[in-house]
Design a protein around this motif. Structure first.
Motif, PDB file in Angstrom:
ATOM      1  N   MET A  80       0.840  -1.185   0.000  1.00  0.00           N
ATOM      2  CA  MET A  80       0.000   0.000   0.000  1.00  0.00           C
ATOM      3  C   MET A  80       0.874   1.234   0.000  1.00  0.00           C
ATOM      4  SD  MET A  80      -3.100   1.081   2.514  1.00  0.00           S
ATOM      5  CE  MET A  80      -3.948   2.648   2.260  1.00  0.00           C
ATOM      6  N   PRO A  81       0.942   1.963  -1.137  1.00  0.00           N
ATOM      7  CA  PRO A  81       1.798   3.148  -1.229  1.00  0.00           C
ATOM      8  C   PRO A  81       1.185   4.364  -0.567  1.00  0.00           C
ATOM      9  CG  PRO A  81       0.616   2.829  -3.279  1.00  0.00           C
ATOM     10  CD  PRO A  81       0.246   1.668  -2.391  1.00  0.00           C
ATOM     11  N   GLN A  82       1.950   5.453  -0.562  1.00  0.00           N
ATOM     12  CA  GLN A  82       1.489   6.689   0.069  1.00  0.00           C
ATOM     13  C   GLN A  82       0.283   7.267  -0.655  1.00  0.00           C
ATOM     14  OE1 GLN A  82       4.755   9.452   0.552  1.00  0.00           O
ATOM     15  NE2 GLN A  82       6.152   7.836   1.186  1.00  0.00           N
ATOM     16  N   ARG A  83       0.312   7.295  -1.968  1.00  0.00           N
ATOM     17  CA  ARG A  83      -0.805   7.814  -2.754  1.00  0.00           C
ATOM     18  C   ARG A  83      -1.816   6.699  -3.000  1.00  0.00           C
ATOM     19  NH1 ARG A  83       0.453  12.804  -4.705  1.00  0.00           N
ATOM     20  NH2 ARG A  83       2.668  13.381  -4.701  1.00  0.00           N
ATOM     21  N   ASP A  84      -3.089   7.071  -3.091  1.00  0.00           N
ATOM     22  CA  ASP A  84      -4.122   6.041  -3.210  1.00  0.00           C
ATOM     23  C   ASP A  84      -4.122   5.340  -4.568  1.00  0.00           C
ATOM     24  OD1 ASP A  84      -5.992   7.540  -5.055  1.00  0.00           O
ATOM     25  OD2 ASP A  84      -6.099   8.892  -3.347  1.00  0.00           O
ATOM     26  N   ILE A  92     -15.856   2.946  -7.064  1.00  0.00           N
ATOM     27  CA  ILE A  92     -15.128   2.459  -5.890  1.00  0.00           C
ATOM     28  C   ILE A  92     -15.125   0.932  -5.834  1.00  0.00           C
ATOM     29  CG2 ILE A  92     -15.076   2.451  -3.364  1.00  0.00           C
ATOM     30  CD1 ILE A  92     -14.172   5.082  -4.877  1.00  0.00           C
ATOM     31  N   TRP A  93     -16.251   0.305  -6.128  1.00  0.00           N
ATOM     32  CA  TRP A  93     -16.292  -1.161  -6.114  1.00  0.00           C
ATOM     33  C   TRP A  93     -15.298  -1.735  -7.113  1.00  0.00           C
ATOM     34  CZ3 TRP A  93     -17.820  -5.108  -3.261  1.00  0.00           C
ATOM     35  CH2 TRP A  93     -17.855  -6.380  -3.850  1.00  0.00           C
ATOM     36  N   ASP A  94     -15.253  -1.179  -8.304  1.00  0.00           N
ATOM     37  CA  ASP A  94     -14.341  -1.685  -9.329  1.00  0.00           C
ATOM     38  C   ASP A  94     -12.882  -1.406  -8.959  1.00  0.00           C
ATOM     39  OD1 ASP A  94     -16.420  -2.652 -10.827  1.00  0.00           O
ATOM     40  OD2 ASP A  94     -16.524  -0.909 -12.159  1.00  0.00           O
ATOM     41  N   ASN A  95     -12.643  -0.318  -8.223  1.00  0.00           N
ATOM     42  CA  ASN A  95     -11.282  -0.027  -7.765  1.00  0.00           C
ATOM     43  C   ASN A  95     -10.824  -1.011  -6.699  1.00  0.00           C
ATOM     44  OD1 ASN A  95      -9.565   2.421  -8.629  1.00  0.00           O
ATOM     45  ND2 ASN A  95     -11.642   3.251  -8.700  1.00  0.00           N
ATOM     46  N   VAL A  96     -11.669  -1.254  -5.706  1.00  0.00           N
ATOM     47  CA  VAL A  96     -11.229  -2.098  -4.589  1.00  0.00           C
ATOM     48  C   VAL A  96     -11.194  -3.577  -4.949  1.00  0.00           C
ATOM     49  CG1 VAL A  96     -11.978  -0.437  -2.839  1.00  0.00           C
ATOM     50  CG2 VAL A  96     -13.559  -2.238  -3.572  1.00  0.00           C
ATOM     51  N   CYS A 142     -10.163   3.431   0.790  1.00  0.00           N
ATOM     52  CA  CYS A 142     -10.426   2.565  -0.370  1.00  0.00           C
ATOM     53  C   CYS A 142      -9.151   1.852  -0.810  1.00  0.00           C
ATOM     54  CB  CYS A 142     -10.979   3.391  -1.534  1.00  0.00           C
ATOM     55  SG  CYS A 142     -12.668   3.952  -1.304  1.00  0.00           S
ATOM     56  N   ALA A 143      -8.038   2.588  -0.799  1.00  0.00           N
ATOM     57  CA  ALA A 143      -6.765   1.982  -1.182  1.00  0.00           C
ATOM     58  C   ALA A 143      -6.381   0.868  -0.215  1.00  0.00           C
ATOM     59  CB  ALA A 143      -5.669   3.047  -1.225  1.00  0.00           C
ATOM     60  N   LEU A 144      -6.674   1.076   1.056  1.00  0.00           N
ATOM     61  CA  LEU A 144      -6.395   0.047   2.058  1.00  0.00           C
ATOM     62  C   LEU A 144      -7.256  -1.191   1.812  1.00  0.00           C
ATOM     63  CD1 LEU A 144      -5.127  -0.931   4.680  1.00  0.00           C
ATOM     64  CD2 LEU A 144      -6.906   0.317   5.916  1.00  0.00           C
ATOM     65  N   ILE A 145      -8.529  -0.981   1.528  1.00  0.00           N
ATOM     66  CA  ILE A 145      -9.424  -2.102   1.257  1.00  0.00           C
ATOM     67  C   ILE A 145      -8.962  -2.862   0.018  1.00  0.00           C
ATOM     68  CG2 ILE A 145     -11.785  -2.706   0.542  1.00  0.00           C
ATOM     69  CD1 ILE A 145     -12.721  -0.353   2.344  1.00  0.00           C
ATOM     70  N   ARG A 146      -8.507  -2.140  -1.003  1.00  0.00           N
ATOM     71  CA  ARG A 146      -7.995  -2.793  -2.213  1.00  0.00           C
ATOM     72  C   ARG A 146      -6.807  -3.706  -1.891  1.00  0.00           C
ATOM     73  NH1 ARG A 146      -5.861   1.512  -6.010  1.00  0.00           N
ATOM     74  NH2 ARG A 146      -4.261   1.505  -4.387  1.00  0.00           N
TER      75      ARG A 146
END
Length: 252
Positions: A80-84, A92-96, A142-146
């Protein structure tokens, strides 16, 4: 899964030529442990994390995951990088669920797990929204969930809470600590926040100024079983905080 660095060294190119970021860093993260890396800006913390993830090579030394040399990326390692790095054209669903899509994952349980994570972090109502419709803190969640969606065994966290407001940062960090404990995940966190490192970690590794070497390793001892918010109310928390502050020598 465990992580082991042996005499890791790393350089990068700048406009002024080659820069030696990391000179000689050795440490290990045992299976199920939560370890934090702290150090001055530019000392190579994020470079080391990228090398462990298999995203960039070392210039010297070695990295092993469960005894095997790192030779590229692995599905067992989540980064998980600094930027999302959310895709603005995907909701959002498709991202995660992007990692699951790339893997061709069809298991309904995997997608149910993502739905649970969205609910837990207060994002279920935004599943069909685009990233531009979310706040910075919500995007980072969201990035964390991904990252968690593919259920990696090792989590590499590069200042993942830095975009969150203070209250949300405390709540999310406490929740992540609990999740990692419950699931037995191995985690390595890069952070500039000493309080965050002390409140979440089993051990804190302090790096020197560039080119980095390991300056100190502190075991959190009796704090280990305590959740982050409970740790912050103890004398030991303040003692560790002050020790790390002095080791960083920020006024030098």
């Amino acid at each position: 899964m465990s992580i082991e660095l042996r005499h890791a060294a790393a350089c990068y190119q700048s406009a002024d030529g080659e820069v030696e970021a990391v000179r000689d860093v050795s440490f290990a993260v045992t299976e199920g442990a939560f370890v934090s890396l702290v150090g001055p800006s530019g000392c190579g913390k994020s470079t080391l994390l990228s090398a462990i993830a298999g995203l960039e090579p070392l210039s010297g030394g070695s990295i092993r995951i469960d005894g095997q040399p790192v030779e590229g990326t692995s599905p067992k390692v989540g980064f998980m990088p600094q930027r999302d790095q959310l895709f603005e054209w995907r909701n959002i669903w498709d991202n995660v669920t992007l990692g699951l899509t790339v893997r061709g994952e069809k298991d309904a349980a995997a997608y149910a797990h993502v739905s649970e994570l969205l609910e837990r972090y207060g994002l279920a109502a935004f599943a069909k929204k685009k990233p531009c419709q979310l706040s910075g803190g919500m995007r980072q969640r969201c990035a964390l969930i991904r990252t968690l969606a593919t259920q990696p065994e090792i989590l590499l966290l590069d200042e993942p809470f830095s975009a969150l407001d203070y209250q949300t940062r405390l709540a999310v960090s406490a929740d992540i600590w609990r999740i990692l404990r419950q699931e037995g995940k191995t985690a390595l966190l890069v952070t500039h926040d000493i309080a965050e490192a002390v409140s979440m970690s089993d051990r804190v590794i302090v790096l020197s100024r560039r080119p980095a070497v390991v300056k100190a390793e502190l075991d959190m001892g009796a704090l280990r079983p305590l959740p982050p918010m409970e740790r912050r109310d103890t004398p030991e928390f303040h003692r560790y905080f002050n020790t790390i502050w002095k080791e960083l020598d920020v006024h030098a």
